[in-house]
Structure formats: C-alpha cells, structure tokens
Design an enzyme around this catalytic site. Structure first.
Site, PDB file in Angstrom:
ATOM      1  N   SER A 144       0.829  -1.250   0.069  1.00  0.00           N
ATOM      2  CA  SER A 144      -0.101   0.044  -0.235  1.00  0.00           C
ATOM      3  C   SER A 144       0.858   1.345   0.125  1.00  0.00           C
ATOM      4  O   SER A 144       2.245   0.905   0.296  1.00  0.00           O
ATOM      5  CB  SER A 144      -0.776  -0.008   1.222  1.00  0.00           C
ATOM      6  N   TYR A 157      -2.175  -1.563  10.337  1.00  0.00           N
ATOM      7  CA  TYR A 157      -2.307  -1.674   8.973  1.00  0.00           C
ATOM      8  C   TYR A 157      -0.823  -0.997   8.570  1.00  0.00           C
ATOM      9  O   TYR A 157       0.056  -1.611   7.513  1.00  0.00           O
ATOM     10  CB  TYR A 157      -3.415  -0.745   8.419  1.00  0.00           C
TER      11      TYR A 157
END
Ligand code: NAD
Length: 262
Positions: A144, A157
C-alpha cells in the site's frame, strides 16, 4: 504483457476487490488461477466459473484462512499437487481497522498483522522451494502507499504494510539468482466495494456531497485526483510477470497518483 499459459498463480484474498481484479487479469492471460478468500459460497463458485471460462487454464478455489499457518501451507502444497507448480504468488488478502493507538483493540491488531503481513511470510516460505525447483517464479506483495508513508489511526495496517515492504526486499535478495523476483505494489486509494461503502456514511457525517468526499477526503493525497483501478493494478502485476521485468526485484512500486512523491 505476459502470456502465462502453463503458469499457475495463487492470489490470496481474491473473492473481492483488488484480488479479484488481479485474478481476472491472470485468467485473461491464460494462467491457472487459485482463488482464495471469504464470502458467500454460491457467489464464489459463480466467480470461479466465470474466470474458468475466461482462461484457457483452470481456475479453482481454496478457502484457506490467512490467519492459520497450517491452512496457508496446505493452500500452497495443494496447488502444487493440483497443477505441478506454484509459479506466481500474489499476497493480497488484507483487512483494516481505524482507531487511535490507545484504543486499538488487541485482537484487531493481531488479526491485521496476521492477515496483512504474516500470511505473506507463510505463503512465500512454502512457495519458494517450488519456484526454485522450476527455476522461475514471481512473488508480488500487494502492500500500500501505507507501506511507504503513514497516516494516523492506522497503526496496525501501516506497521504490517511497512513490514511487507521489508520482507519483499529480503526475499528478493535471497532468491535473486534462482529466476525468481519478489516485488511489492503500493496502491493508493482503489474504489473497491470496501471503500465505496464508506462514502455515503462519510458524506453524512461530514455534511459533504459524495463527490466532495471522494475529492477532498479519499483523494486528498492523490495528486491525479483519480482513483487507482483494479485493471491498472492487474496490468502492473502482469508486467512484473513478463520477461522484460526479470531484473526488477526488491522494488516497492507506488501506483498512487503521486501520493508518496509529495
Ligand atoms: P477487499 O475487502 O475488497 O478484499 C479483501 C480480500 O481479502 C477479500 O477477498 C477477503 O475475503 C479476503 N480476506 C479477508 N480476510 C481473510 C482471511 N483471513 N483469509 C483469507 N482471505 C481473507 O479489499 P481490497 O480493497 O481489495 O484490498 C486488497 C488488498 O489491497 C489489501 O491487502 C489492502 O490492504 C490492499 N490495498 C487496498 C487499497 C484500497 O484502496 N482498496 C489501497 C492500498 C492497498
């Protein structure tokens, strides 16, 4: 673009969103595809059949839970038994929780680290021997933009995605002389069902229109003011599987509309 007939690709978390887009790209490129992820059994079977018809290879489903190392190991070994090799491994399964660190539920921290990071270790650990035997392999980790930069309230995350980028570089070095590459793709915002569902609620909560939420909240850091699409990510993954990409390894490739350039 890569033509992948005779190659077998595992895509974790491919019953929805980005993973489904990547699996579709591999099926269109004639690979055998192993779908994985949760969801309604009939819907998953529908997806499997659709992709199977699309591909001149075969498309199967394996429901391994990415929090369970034994099931992950079995996913890889069952794939090798079924197709004779594991050529392409895409670690895509992922979940998210947004919370200040002091309130972050412990069980959600563990789950995010397990699914978003540890599962990529367990799959690679099991798949690398098959790739070494074949003298060819592609490991693609869907990290990401949050593998490169942080945002508040996403501690688990961001930690997991940074970890995946580190693991990508390490594995790349270990297998560099074996015909295997290992890279991470770092997407910005992608309009998957998961993200789409948040838009009406955010609009209501902030007194904005849905278009304002997209532009001023979700795309605030994306300089192109365009969402990344699953088709674009599939194109990048197929490029990484092509012969011209054999010297691209250990890379964390942003596909983020300029987010991490700023
Ligand atoms: P999604 O929710 O649409 O898909 C997630 C997939 O993971 C689903 O198939 C789900 O069933 C599967 N999954 C969840 N828990 C699992 C488990 N325990 N075992 C096996 N499968 C499991 O999400 P998405 O937006 O398509 O995200 C896919 C990946 O892309 C994630 O790693 C995410 O972090 C990353 N990503 C997404 C975006 C975005 O904007 N959507 C941006 C950057 C990175």
């Amino acid at each position: 673009m890569a033509e992948l007939s005779g190659k077998t690709a595992i895509v974790t978390g491919s019953t929805s969103g980005i993973g489904l887009g990547l699996a579709t790209g591999f099926a269109e490129a004639a690979a055998n595809v192993v779908l994985n992820g949760f969801g309604d059994a009939a819907e998953i079977e529908g997806i499997r059949q659709e992709l199977d018809q699309m591909s001149s290879g075969h498309v199967i489903y394996n429901g391994a839970d990415m929090t369970k190392p034994d099931e992950i190991e079995a996913l890889v070994q069952d794939t090798a038994k079924e197709f004779g090799s594991v050529d392409i491994l895409v670690n895509n399964a992922g979940v998210q929780t947004v919370s200040p660190v002091e309130d972050f539920p412990r069980d959600r921290w563990d789950m995010i680290i397990d699914i978003n990071m540890n599962s990529a270790f367990h799959t690679a650990r099991a798949a690398v021997p098959h790739m070494k035997k074949a003298g060819w392999g592609r490991i693609i980790n869907i990290a990401s933009a949050h593998g490169l930069v942080a945002s508040p309230f996403k501690s688990a995350y961001v930690t997991a995605k940074h970890g995946v980028v580190g693991m990508t570089k390490t594995v790349a070095l270990e297998v560099a002389e074996e015909g295997i590459t290992c890279n991470a793709i770092c997407p910005g915002y992608v309009l998957t069902p998961l993200v789409e569902k948040q838009i009406p609620d955010t609009a209501k909560a902030r007194g904005m229109t849905e278009d304002e939420v997209k532009r001023d909240v979700l795309l605030a850091a994306q300089w192109t003011k365009k969402f990344v699409t699953v088709e674009q990510l599939a194109g990048v993954a197929l490029f990484l599987c092509s012969d011209v990409a054999e010297n691209i390894t250990g890379v964390a490739l942003p596909v983020d509309g300029g987010w991490t350039a700023a």
